[in-house]
Scaffold this motif. Structure first.
Motif, mmCIF file in Angstrom:
data_model
loop_
_atom_site.group_PDB
_atom_site.id
_atom_site.type_symbol
_atom_site.label_atom_id
_atom_site.label_comp_id
_atom_site.label_asym_id
_atom_site.label_seq_id
_atom_site.Cartn_x
_atom_site.Cartn_y
_atom_site.Cartn_z
ATOM 1 N N LYS A 1 40.753 2.808 -7.231
ATOM 2 C CA LYS A 1 41.605 3.507 -6.271
ATOM 3 C C LYS A 1 41.406 2.938 -4.870
ATOM 4 O O LYS A 1 40.409 2.294 -4.559
ATOM 5 C CB LYS A 1 41.297 5.001 -6.271
ATOM 6 C CG LYS A 1 41.465 5.680 -7.623
ATOM 7 C CD LYS A 1 42.898 5.643 -8.104
ATOM 8 C CE LYS A 1 43.052 6.435 -9.405
ATOM 9 N NZ LYS A 1 44.435 6.397 -9.920
ATOM 10 N N VAL A 2 42.375 3.220 -4.016
ATOM 11 C CA VAL A 2 42.345 2.751 -2.638
ATOM 12 C C VAL A 2 42.957 3.816 -1.735
ATOM 13 O O VAL A 2 43.884 4.527 -2.136
ATOM 14 C CB VAL A 2 43.116 1.420 -2.486
ATOM 15 C CG1 VAL A 2 44.543 1.526 -3.002
ATOM 16 C CG2 VAL A 2 43.129 0.945 -1.030
ATOM 17 N N ILE A 3 42.408 3.929 -0.520
ATOM 18 C CA ILE A 3 43.067 4.666 0.545
ATOM 19 C C ILE A 3 43.308 3.678 1.680
ATOM 20 O O ILE A 3 42.373 3.029 2.152
ATOM 21 C CB ILE A 3 42.240 5.858 1.055
ATOM 22 C CG1 ILE A 3 41.917 6.825 -0.087
ATOM 23 C CG2 ILE A 3 42.989 6.586 2.173
ATOM 24 C CD1 ILE A 3 41.021 7.980 0.329
ATOM 25 N N ALA A 4 44.563 3.562 2.087
ATOM 26 C CA ALA A 4 44.924 2.729 3.228
ATOM 27 C C ALA A 4 45.209 3.655 4.402
ATOM 28 O O ALA A 4 46.066 4.544 4.302
ATOM 29 C CB ALA A 4 46.141 1.871 2.896
ATOM 30 N N GLY A 5 44.466 3.461 5.497
ATOM 31 C CA GLY A 5 44.616 4.346 6.640
ATOM 32 C C GLY A 5 44.947 3.599 7.913
ATOM 33 O O GLY A 5 44.576 2.440 8.072
ATOM 34 N N GLU A 6 45.621 4.285 8.804
ATOM 35 C CA GLU A 6 45.935 3.726 10.107
ATOM 36 C C GLU A 6 45.645 4.817 11.142
ATOM 37 O O GLU A 6 46.512 5.596 11.519
ATOM 38 C CB GLU A 6 47.399 3.281 10.183
ATOM 39 C CG GLU A 6 47.757 2.495 11.420
ATOM 40 C CD GLU A 6 47.023 1.167 11.528
ATOM 41 O OE1 GLU A 6 46.797 0.704 12.665
ATOM 42 O OE2 GLU A 6 46.662 0.587 10.470
ATOM 43 N N GLY A 7 44.363 4.905 11.521
ATOM 44 C CA GLY A 7 43.908 5.945 12.432
ATOM 45 C C GLY A 7 43.097 7.023 11.744
ATOM 46 O O GLY A 7 42.263 7.671 12.367
ATOM 47 N N GLY A 8 43.327 7.258 10.454
ATOM 48 C CA GLY A 8 42.572 8.246 9.708
ATOM 49 C C GLY A 8 42.776 8.065 8.211
ATOM 50 O O GLY A 8 43.743 7.425 7.776
ATOM 51 N N PHE A 9 41.849 8.632 7.430
ATOM 52 C CA PHE A 9 41.883 8.509 5.974
ATOM 53 C C PHE A 9 41.759 9.905 5.374
ATOM 54 O O PHE A 9 40.881 10.678 5.773
ATOM 55 C CB PHE A 9 40.730 7.632 5.483
ATOM 56 C CG PHE A 9 40.840 6.188 5.891
ATOM 57 C CD1 PHE A 9 41.246 5.224 4.983
ATOM 58 C CD2 PHE A 9 40.552 5.798 7.193
ATOM 59 C CE1 PHE A 9 41.358 3.898 5.365
ATOM 60 C CE2 PHE A 9 40.653 4.471 7.580
ATOM 61 C CZ PHE A 9 41.063 3.516 6.660
ATOM 62 N N VAL A 10 42.622 10.230 4.411
ATOM 63 C CA VAL A 10 42.579 11.531 3.748
ATOM 64 C C VAL A 10 42.623 11.330 2.247
ATOM 65 O O VAL A 10 43.235 10.392 1.734
ATOM 66 C CB VAL A 10 43.749 12.439 4.203
ATOM 67 C CG1 VAL A 10 43.630 12.779 5.674
ATOM 68 C CG2 VAL A 10 45.093 11.795 3.921
ATOM 69 N N GLN A 11 41.968 12.254 1.539
ATOM 70 C CA GLN A 11 41.841 12.148 0.086
ATOM 71 C C GLN A 11 43.202 12.122 -0.604
ATOM 72 O O GLN A 11 43.394 11.451 -1.626
ATOM 73 C CB GLN A 11 41.016 13.332 -0.427
ATOM 74 C CG GLN A 11 40.516 13.191 -1.858
ATOM 75 C CD GLN A 11 39.310 12.278 -1.985
ATOM 76 O OE1 GLN A 11 38.458 12.250 -1.114
ATOM 77 N NE2 GLN A 11 39.239 11.526 -3.072
ATOM 78 N N ALA A 12 44.169 12.829 -0.029
ATOM 79 C CA ALA A 12 45.483 12.934 -0.664
ATOM 80 C C ALA A 12 46.235 11.609 -0.703
ATOM 81 O O ALA A 12 47.230 11.483 -1.445
ATOM 82 C CB ALA A 12 46.329 13.974 0.076
ATOM 83 N N ASP A 13 45.774 10.629 0.057
ATOM 84 C CA ASP A 13 46.468 9.336 0.101
ATOM 85 C C ASP A 13 45.937 8.335 -0.919
ATOM 86 O O ASP A 13 46.304 7.151 -0.884
ATOM 87 C CB ASP A 13 46.354 8.725 1.504
ATOM 88 C CG ASP A 13 47.206 9.461 2.525
ATOM 89 O OD1 ASP A 13 48.118 10.204 2.106
ATOM 90 O OD2 ASP A 13 46.960 9.300 3.736
#
Length: 204
Positions: free
Chosen positions: A181-193
């Motif tokens: 799995k991966v989360i891509a964030g731009e300013g913040g990271f949340v589990q739902a992403d």
């Protein structure tokens, strides 16, 4: 020359680091590309075959331990600090290019890094964080008390079998990223992403 080395060693000792000669004894069996820009404290332990580029700082204090296994690459601008908790690093990881920071410098902190991971472009790792085998941090991400589950390395042909991945920039706190799995964030990271890594790297 001896007088100059004495002055260099005195400055290192005053700031809590080993002399150049003592450091090279600790790092015997590894590749230190510029000893005079590499800073290592007592309490740092190394395996074999690690590569340290210029400008690497490895600092411990108190009873905290900072341990590396084998064949890791630490590019310029890497900082590891173990003061109130241990930092334990496996084998075959790449830290930097672009810098990397790991600090176990508050109560309850402990950082565990597995094998064959990639940590590029200035991520920072803090708190009680576990990065399993094959995990990746790509970008200016502040990782605070997260767990990335292990899997294959970035070279694994099936992206959904690779270790957990965070990429982008911003704050990632108290997250769990499963294998593949991966989360891509731009300013913040949340589990739902959370997304499968194949979302960005389609299977062939």
């Amino acid at each position: 020359m001896n007088s100059l080395l004495q002055k260099i060693d005195a400055a290192r000792l005053a700031c809590g680091f080993l002399t150049v000669e003592a450091m090279m004894e600790v790092l015997d069996g590894n590749h230190v590309l510029d000893p005079f820009s590499t800073l290592v404290s007592a309490g740092v332990a190394f395996g074999k075959g690690n590569i340290l580029y210029p400008g690497v700082t490895l600092k411990t204090s108190g009873s905290a331990n900072l341990t590396f296994a084998d064949n890791n690459t630490l590019h310029a601008g890497c900082l590891f600090e173990a003061s109130l908790g241990d930092i334990l690093v496996g084998s075959g990881n790449c830290f930097g290019e672009g810098g990397f920071t790991a600090k176990a410098n508050r109560a309850g902190a402990r950082i565990r890094i597995g094998n064959s991971g990639r940590y590029l472009n200035n991520p920072g790792v803090f708190g009680e964080t576990t990065l399993g085998d094959g995990c990746q941090l790509l970008g200016g991400i502040t990782v605070d008390s997260c767990t990335l589950e292990g899997g294959g390395s970035y070279e694994e042909p099936d992206p959904d079998l690779r270790g957990g991945l965070l990429k982008g920039r911003g704050l990632a706190r108290n997250l769990t990223v499963p294998k593949g799995k991966v989360i891509a964030g731009e300013g913040g990271f949340v589990q739902a992403d959370l997304l499968p890594q194949s979302h960005f790297h389609p299977k062939t």
